[in-house]
Design an enzyme around this catalytic site. Structure first.
Site, PDB file in Angstrom:
ATOM      1  CE1 TYR A 144     -46.399  45.668   1.883  1.00  0.00           C
ATOM      2  CE2 TYR A 144     -44.020  46.281   1.496  1.00  0.00           C
ATOM      3  CZ  TYR A 144     -45.070  45.117   1.795  1.00  0.00           C
ATOM      4  OH  TYR A 144     -44.783  44.187   1.813  1.00  0.00           O
ATOM      5  CG  ASP A 239     -41.061  52.680   5.832  1.00  0.00           C
ATOM      6  OD1 ASP A 239     -39.848  52.543   5.359  1.00  0.00           O
ATOM      7  OD2 ASP A 239     -41.755  51.915   5.583  1.00  0.00           O
ATOM      8  CE  LYS A 267     -37.435  48.625  -0.708  1.00  0.00           C
ATOM      9  NZ  LYS A 267     -37.863  47.647  -1.483  1.00  0.00           N
TER      10      LYS A 267
END
Ligand code: PMP
Length: 429
Positions: A144, A239, A267
């Site tokens: 994702y 990623d 994050k």
């Protein structure tokens, strides 16, 4: 457990917000519950609006590596807030965080801050396409990379949890330029990348997959990916939105010793405030406006509160022994969890690296999307509900990671293990 206030809020929320939530997995549908609304959180504890307390293993899906409301982070945000919350002009904190991140992440010469992981990945593929003049993005099934159009092809996270194959509203013309292939499969990788009919600009990968549940790559697979992309002039994008500053200070690239061309972050670098970033080699990053022609911008990018929170968090994780301690604690917790899984009445396969873990309700091994899909999500739902009733807050989906933070003490982890043991015993097939 009393949940009246959460139930009331959920009813109200559904009137105004689709599904009552601002991000789909929070609705808890795949685990057969309604969401609990959070009142506050501190350290590894989270308190809902009915006053129930839980030990939190979601950590806001990754950012809270120090636990919630860490005093140094809170103080930094407060100090920044009184100086103004957004300027639309550069400010010193951006420079400080940029240099700190570039020094920590081995392959990163320059960085651009954005406001979410989605923006980071979206901008990174634009840059890769701008640099190479090619079109196709290769990704891996079950990974994702946020919700931008190009990534909603065999994607993980909420897309799997809700069983959505792709998404209406994403034009065919866009996704025809995205190719999704199996994770951890060197043969298909080589065939695809060497296909001269494909105009491949970049490959984007989660260097440890976290969004089909945790799936650790074979090192041979990641090395092959690096070698092939280098040979073929394809940009390799890691990623590291989850793995950055989590698996090591320098992320998965430091841990595995494999360097991408571009890295996406999010994050942890925002200390719990909305931040993303992408960065990498100088020659690539200099193509971004205003230095170069690849356009990307943001009203709130480099926001002073977010920069202050990120800086405070990164100062703490850089202290000597931080990762060693987190790792030791997580190793012990993971090993105990494996023992419980082995003794459980149903097959459970534990995937773990550092402080990231998923218990898959399947015999395993889970090495890719296809094997992850053999997990029994309904059984996970039972486990989730038993754990919640016992005061343990897990990801409300089988296909997500759980996160250990620096705020979890042995006693919290032991309580989670005790609850796991009794929850496993109660599972009904
Ligand atoms: N990439 C990865 C690996 C992620 O885990 C996520 C979100 N969980 C994203 C990108 C998207 O980040 P955001 O939700 O901040 O847009």
């Amino acid at each position: 457990m009393k949940t009246d206030r959460s139930a009331q809020l959920f009813t109200q929320a559904k009137t105004y917000i689709p599904g009552g939530v601002n991000s789909p997995v929070r609705a808890c549908r795949s685990v057969g519950c309604d969401p609990l609304f959070v009142h506050k959180a501190s350290g590894c504890m989270i308190t809902d609006v009915d006053g129930n307390e839980f030990i939190d293993f979601v950590g806001s899906w990754g950012p809270m590596i120090l636990g919630h409301a860490h005093p140094e982070v809170v103080e930094a945000i407060q100090a920044a807030a009184v100086q103004g919350t957004s300027f639309g002009a550069p400010s010193p904190l951006e420079v400080e965080l940029a240099s700190m991140v570039c020094k920590a992440v081995p392959s990163m010469d320059k960085i651009r801050f954005v406001n979410s992981g989605t923006e980071a990945t979206m901008s990174a593929i634009r840059l890769a396409r701008g640099y190479t003049g090619r079109k196709v993005v290769v990704k891996f099934d079950g990974c994702y990379h946020g919700h931008a159009d190009s990534f909603l092809v065999k994607a993980g996270s909420g897309v799997i949890t809700l069983g959505i194959p792709g998404s209406p509203g994403v034009p065919e013309d866009i996704v025809k330029n995205t190719l999704s292939i199996p994770y951890n499969n060197e043969e298909i990788l080589e065939q695809t990348l060497r296909d001269t009919n494909l105009d491949i600009a970049c490959v984007i990968v989660e260097p440890v997959a976290g969004n089909m549940g945790v799936v650790v790559p074979n090192l041979g697979f990641l090395r092959k990916l690096r070698e092939l992309t280098r040979e073929l002039g394809i940009i390799l994008i890691f990623d590291e939105v989850i793995t950055g500053f989590r698996l090591a200070l320098g992320g998965a690239q430091e841990r595995f010793g494999i360097m991408p061309d571009l890295t996406c972050l999010g994050k942890i670098i925002g200390g719990g405030l909305p931040v993303g970033a992408y960065g990498g080699k100088r020659e690539l990053m200099e193509l971004i406006a205003p230095d170069g022609p690849v356009y990307q911008a943001g009203t709130l990018s480099g926001n002073p509160l977010a920069m202050a929170a990120g800086l405070a968090m990164l100062r703490v994780v850089q202290r000597p022994g931080f990762y060693a301690e987190l790792e030791a604690k997580s190793d012990w917790f993971g090993a105990e969890m494996e023992k419980l899984a082995a003794a459980a009445p149903v097959p459970i396969s534990v995937n773990r690296i550092g402080s990231l873990m998923t218990c898959f309700f399947t015999r395993g091994p889970v090495t890719d999307f296809t094997s992850a899909m053999t997990a029994d999500a309904a059984l996970y739902g039972q486990y989730f509900r038993h754990m919640l009733a016992g005061g343990i807050w897990l990801a409300p989906s089988q296909f997500e990671a759980s996160f250990v933070s620096a705020a979890h003490e042995r006693s919290h982890l032991q309580k989670a293990l005790d609850m796991t043991e009794s929850s496993f015993k109660k599972l009904m097939v």
